[in-house]
Design a protein around this motif. Structure first.
Motif, PDB file in Angstrom:
ATOM      1  N   MET A 184       0.836  -1.182   0.000  1.00 11.78           N
ATOM      2  CA  MET A 184       0.000   0.000   0.000  1.00 11.78           C
ATOM      3  C   MET A 184       0.887   1.255   0.000  1.00 11.78           C
ATOM      4  SD  MET A 184      -3.147  -1.027  -0.061  1.00 11.78           S
ATOM      5  CE  MET A 184      -2.758  -2.513  -1.009  1.00 11.78           C
ATOM      6  N   THR A 185       0.485   2.263  -0.708  1.00  9.28           N
ATOM      7  CA  THR A 185       1.276   3.487  -0.834  1.00  9.28           C
ATOM      8  C   THR A 185       0.644   4.616  -0.037  1.00  9.28           C
ATOM      9  OG1 THR A 185       0.070   4.133  -2.828  1.00  9.28           O
ATOM     10  CG2 THR A 185       2.072   2.832  -3.126  1.00  9.28           C
ATOM     11  N   ARG A 186       1.425   5.625   0.217  1.00  8.80           N
ATOM     12  CA  ARG A 186       0.949   6.820   0.921  1.00  8.80           C
ATOM     13  C   ARG A 186       0.346   7.775  -0.101  1.00  8.80           C
ATOM     14  NH1 ARG A 186       3.518  11.662   2.743  1.00  8.80           N
ATOM     15  NH2 ARG A 186       5.476  10.953   1.831  1.00  8.80           N
ATOM     16  N   MET A 187      -0.976   7.899  -0.072  1.00 10.82           N
ATOM     17  CA  MET A 187      -1.664   8.720  -1.049  1.00 10.82           C
ATOM     18  C   MET A 187      -1.565  10.197  -0.664  1.00 10.82           C
ATOM     19  SD  MET A 187      -2.612   6.418  -3.120  1.00 10.82           S
ATOM     20  CE  MET A 187      -3.589   7.425  -4.227  1.00 10.82           C
ATOM     21  N   PRO A 188      -1.309  11.087  -1.617  1.00 13.82           N
ATOM     22  CA  PRO A 188      -1.199  12.515  -1.303  1.00 13.82           C
ATOM     23  C   PRO A 188      -2.573  13.124  -1.042  1.00 13.82           C
ATOM     24  CG  PRO A 188      -1.014  12.178  -3.666  1.00 13.82           C
ATOM     25  CD  PRO A 188      -1.068  10.811  -3.046  1.00 13.82           C
ATOM     26  N   VAL A 189      -2.629  14.026  -0.086  1.00 12.62           N
ATOM     27  CA  VAL A 189      -3.850  14.773   0.194  1.00 12.62           C
ATOM     28  C   VAL A 189      -3.724  16.133  -0.475  1.00 12.62           C
ATOM     29  CG1 VAL A 189      -5.321  15.766   1.982  1.00 12.62           C
ATOM     30  CG2 VAL A 189      -4.213  13.551   2.366  1.00 12.62           C
ATOM     31  N   VAL A 190      -4.631  16.440  -1.407  1.00 17.70           N
ATOM     32  CA  VAL A 190      -4.562  17.698  -2.148  1.00 17.70           C
ATOM     33  C   VAL A 190      -5.623  18.652  -1.612  1.00 17.70           C
ATOM     34  CG1 VAL A 190      -3.671  16.569  -4.200  1.00 17.70           C
ATOM     35  CG2 VAL A 190      -6.125  16.861  -3.944  1.00 17.70           C
ATOM     36  N   SER A 191      -5.411  19.917  -1.812  1.00 19.98           N
ATOM     37  CA  SER A 191      -6.365  20.919  -1.347  1.00 19.98           C
ATOM     38  C   SER A 191      -7.530  21.021  -2.316  1.00 19.98           C
ATOM     39  CB  SER A 191      -5.687  22.284  -1.216  1.00 19.98           C
ATOM     40  OG  SER A 191      -5.321  22.774  -2.499  1.00 19.98           O
ATOM     41  N   LEU A 192      -8.663  21.442  -1.786  1.00 15.85           N
ATOM     42  CA  LEU A 192      -9.833  21.627  -2.632  1.00 15.85           C
ATOM     43  C   LEU A 192      -9.580  22.710  -3.676  1.00 15.85           C
ATOM     44  CD1 LEU A 192     -12.801  21.130  -3.313  1.00 15.85           C
ATOM     45  CD2 LEU A 192     -13.423  22.727  -1.496  1.00 15.85           C
ATOM     46  N   ILE A 249     -16.259  30.459   2.454  1.00 14.53           N
ATOM     47  CA  ILE A 249     -17.136  29.318   2.743  1.00 14.53           C
ATOM     48  C   ILE A 249     -16.341  28.032   2.836  1.00 14.53           C
ATOM     49  CG2 ILE A 249     -19.047  27.936   1.835  1.00 14.53           C
ATOM     50  CD1 ILE A 249     -20.097  30.495   0.531  1.00 14.53           C
ATOM     51  N   ASN A 250     -15.400  27.826   1.904  1.00 16.44           N
ATOM     52  CA  ASN A 250     -14.617  26.588   1.894  1.00 16.44           C
ATOM     53  C   ASN A 250     -13.755  26.454   3.144  1.00 16.44           C
ATOM     54  OD1 ASN A 250     -15.692  25.978  -0.584  1.00 16.44           O
ATOM     55  ND2 ASN A 250     -13.923  26.690  -1.756  1.00 16.44           N
ATOM     56  N   ASN A 251     -13.283  27.587   3.701  1.00 16.66           N
ATOM     57  CA  ASN A 251     -12.424  27.549   4.891  1.00 16.66           C
ATOM     58  C   ASN A 251     -13.203  27.490   6.196  1.00 16.66           C
ATOM     59  OD1 ASN A 251      -9.993  27.602   3.471  1.00 16.66           O
ATOM     60  ND2 ASN A 251      -9.962  29.854   3.397  1.00 16.66           N
ATOM     61  N   HIS A 252     -14.485  27.488   6.127  1.00 13.30           N
ATOM     62  CA  HIS A 252     -15.300  27.456   7.344  1.00 13.30           C
ATOM     63  C   HIS A 252     -15.082  26.131   8.073  1.00 13.30           C
ATOM     64  CE1 HIS A 252     -18.899  27.494   9.924  1.00 13.30           C
ATOM     65  NE2 HIS A 252     -18.863  28.821   9.764  1.00 13.30           N
ATOM     66  N   PRO A 253     -15.029  26.133   9.447  1.00 10.20           N
ATOM     67  CA  PRO A 253     -14.848  24.876  10.197  1.00 10.20           C
ATOM     68  C   PRO A 253     -15.870  23.828   9.766  1.00 10.20           C
ATOM     69  CG  PRO A 253     -14.675  26.759  11.664  1.00 10.20           C
ATOM     70  CD  PRO A 253     -15.113  27.304  10.344  1.00 10.20           C
ATOM     71  N   ASN A 254     -15.374  22.620   9.496  1.00 11.96           N
ATOM     72  CA  ASN A 254     -16.201  21.508   9.016  1.00 11.96           C
ATOM     73  C   ASN A 254     -16.886  21.835   7.689  1.00 11.96           C
ATOM     74  OD1 ASN A 254     -15.629  19.851  11.274  1.00 11.96           O
ATOM     75  ND2 ASN A 254     -17.191  20.944  12.462  1.00 11.96           N
ATOM     76  N   GLY A 255     -16.284  22.743   6.947  1.00  8.48           N
ATOM     77  CA  GLY A 255     -16.823  23.126   5.654  1.00  8.48           C
ATOM     78  C   GLY A 255     -16.270  22.273   4.524  1.00  8.48           C
ATOM     79  N   PRO A 256     -16.396  22.762   3.284  1.00 15.37           N
ATOM     80  CA  PRO A 256     -15.971  21.980   2.117  1.00 15.37           C
ATOM     81  C   PRO A 256     -14.514  21.533   2.150  1.00 15.37           C
ATOM     82  CG  PRO A 256     -17.371  23.775   1.423  1.00 15.37           C
ATOM     83  CD  PRO A 256     -17.125  23.985   2.889  1.00 15.37           C
ATOM     84  N   ASN A 257     -13.584  22.407   2.639  1.00 18.65           N
ATOM     85  CA  ASN A 257     -12.184  21.989   2.692  1.00 18.65           C
ATOM     86  C   ASN A 257     -12.007  20.776   3.598  1.00 18.65           C
ATOM     87  OD1 ASN A 257     -11.252  23.911   0.940  1.00 18.65           O
ATOM     88  ND2 ASN A 257     -10.600  25.343   2.526  1.00 18.65           N
ATOM     89  N   PHE A 260     -13.528  17.700   1.966  1.00 19.74           N
ATOM     90  CA  PHE A 260     -12.720  17.187   0.859  1.00 19.74           C
ATOM     91  C   PHE A 260     -11.510  16.406   1.373  1.00 19.74           C
ATOM     92  CE2 PHE A 260      -9.729  17.756  -2.768  1.00 19.74           C
ATOM     93  CZ  PHE A 260     -10.493  17.116  -3.729  1.00 19.74           C
ATOM     94  N   THR A 261     -10.903  16.890   2.466  1.00 18.84           N
ATOM     95  CA  THR A 261      -9.783  16.166   3.066  1.00 18.84           C
ATOM     96  C   THR A 261     -10.252  14.828   3.645  1.00 18.84           C
ATOM     97  OG1 THR A 261      -8.617  18.220   3.611  1.00 18.84           O
ATOM     98  CG2 THR A 261      -7.995  16.260   4.847  1.00 18.84           C
ATOM     99  N   PHE A 289     -14.780   6.399  -9.581  1.00 24.81           N
ATOM    100  CA  PHE A 289     -14.525   7.508  -8.677  1.00 24.81           C
ATOM    101  C   PHE A 289     -15.840   8.045  -8.109  1.00 24.81           C
ATOM    102  CE2 PHE A 289     -10.698   7.715 -11.300  1.00 24.81           C
ATOM    103  CZ  PHE A 289      -9.728   7.898 -10.323  1.00 24.81           C
ATOM    104  N   LEU A 290     -15.740   8.554  -6.899  1.00 23.77           N
ATOM    105  CA  LEU A 290     -16.804   9.379  -6.357  1.00 23.77           C
ATOM    106  C   LEU A 290     -16.497  10.825  -6.739  1.00 23.77           C
ATOM    107  CD1 LEU A 290     -17.204   7.917  -2.750  1.00 23.77           C
ATOM    108  CD2 LEU A 290     -18.616   7.461  -4.737  1.00 23.77           C
ATOM    109  N   SER A 291     -17.496  11.577  -7.147  1.00 22.13           N
ATOM    110  CA  SER A 291     -17.261  12.967  -7.519  1.00 22.13           C
ATOM    111  C   SER A 291     -18.194  13.864  -6.715  1.00 22.13           C
ATOM    112  CB  SER A 291     -17.494  13.164  -9.021  1.00 22.13           C
ATOM    113  OG  SER A 291     -18.838  12.867  -9.343  1.00 22.13           O
ATOM    114  N   ALA A 292     -17.755  15.061  -6.449  1.00 22.86           N
ATOM    115  CA  ALA A 292     -18.560  16.027  -5.700  1.00 22.86           C
ATOM    116  C   ALA A 292     -18.447  17.385  -6.367  1.00 22.86           C
ATOM    117  CB  ALA A 292     -18.092  16.111  -4.256  1.00 22.86           C
ATOM    118  N   SER A 293     -19.514  18.115  -6.404  1.00 27.16           N
ATOM    119  CA  SER A 293     -19.527  19.471  -6.938  1.00 27.16           C
ATOM    120  C   SER A 293     -19.632  20.437  -5.790  1.00 27.16           C
ATOM    121  CB  SER A 293     -20.701  19.651  -7.909  1.00 27.16           C
ATOM    122  OG  SER A 293     -20.730  20.987  -8.380  1.00 27.16           O
ATOM    123  N   ILE A 294     -18.608  21.219  -5.593  1.00 28.98           N
ATOM    124  CA  ILE A 294     -18.571  22.155  -4.455  1.00 28.98           C
ATOM    125  C   ILE A 294     -18.903  23.559  -4.964  1.00 28.98           C
ATOM    126  CG2 ILE A 294     -17.185  23.093  -2.587  1.00 28.98           C
ATOM    127  CD1 ILE A 294     -17.730  20.132  -2.319  1.00 28.98           C
TER     128      ILE A 294
END
Length: 294
Positions: A184-192, A249-257, A260-261, A289-294
């Protein structure tokens, strides 16, 4: 698979045509061939092998070309330009020929100059930098590997890496594979923000209609602020409302960012599945893939 060298080229009659035939010999004579009979013995050491013996050879009295006796039924000239080509004596060769055992079993002496360019079992895993998370999503990492334990070919079915035993998607009726190797590899976490086309600089205000014309929406920045509301009126159908987010909005606590993480870190069971109607039984579909529209 293995590396071979060509030891003989000759010609035969196949029906009414003349065809060239090629005899190959494995380069590595010290290891047991993968096609050898199950339970057969390992080959003897090179120093104990007979590299001097050769099949019987005769010089043709019509064209003076010397040829090995390739077939058990008898010697014949194998030069297509010769008047005695593919004849045993004065008669044409019989239809059902068998190769002479001496021709099949003789071996050329090993040549140290002739060496494989690279291994047929590439160690792909050794080329990956464990500290570079981006390697896991690179094109080369989505290829198959050879299991370092059992030498089975493993396709990249799983999102995070490779598993040698894959009983959950197996379509074979054979007994299940018992090797437990997995990588198993270490998958990168990218920003929204990095996956948003506009990089949160500006919302898209236009959409394409089926006739390639632009459809300009009604823009509402007040009623649902800080969201921007875009209303697309579709003639004869109704309307589509698109709520456009922004950086606040994306930076709001428990928001889209955050969502997405979490989506990237969650075990969602993403994998590729065998194509049931494919020509090859092990052909894989594209990763689901799962996809989401933010």
């Amino acid at each position: 698979m293995d590396y071979f060298r060509i030891t003989n080229i000759w010609f035969e009659c196949i029906g009414k045509r003349i065809a060239a035939k090629v005899r190959y010999e494995k380069l590595d004579l010290q290891s047991k061939s993968w096609w050898a009979d199950k339970g057969s013995l390992q080959p003897p050491p090179l120093q104990e092998r007979d590299f001097a013996s050769r099949p019987n050879s005769v010089e043709c009295n019509a064209c003076n070309h010397r040829s090995f006796q390739v077939f058990h039924q008898g010697w014949m000239c194998l030069q297509p330009s010769c008047t005695r080509f593919f004849k045993i004596g004065a008669l044409a060769a019989p239809a059902n020929l068998t190769y002479h055992q001496k021709f099949l079993s003789y071996r050329m002496a090993p040549d140290p100059v002739i060496k494989p360019h690279h291994s047929l079992i590439p160690d792909l895993l050794s080329t990956f930098d464990e500290d570079d998370a981006s390697v896991a999503t690179s094109r080369v990492a989505w290829k198959g590997i050879v299991c370092p334990q059992c030498r089975k070919c493993i396709s990249r079915k799983f999102w995070r890496g490779w598993k040698c035993s894959d009983d959950s998607t197996s379509i074979s009726t054979q007994p299940q594979h018992s090797c437990t190797f997995e990588k198993m590899t270490r998958m990168p976490v990218v920003s929204l923000r990095s996956v948003i086309d506009t990089l949160e600089i500006a919302p898209q205000k236009r959409a394409f209609m089926p006739d390639d014309k632009f459809m300009t929406p009604e823009v509402d920045d007040n009623s649902l602020a800080p969201y921007r509301r875009l209303i697309y009126n579709v003639p004869g159908v109704g309307h589509v409302t698109h709520l456009v987010s922004n950086r606040d909005i994306n930076n709001h606590p428990n928001g889209p960012n955050t969502m997405f993480t979490q989506l990237q870190l969650a075990e969602l069971g993403l994998q590729r599945f065998p194509l049931r109607n494919a020509v090859g039984k092990l052909a894989l579909s594209r990763l689901q893939f799962l996809s989401a529209s933010i």
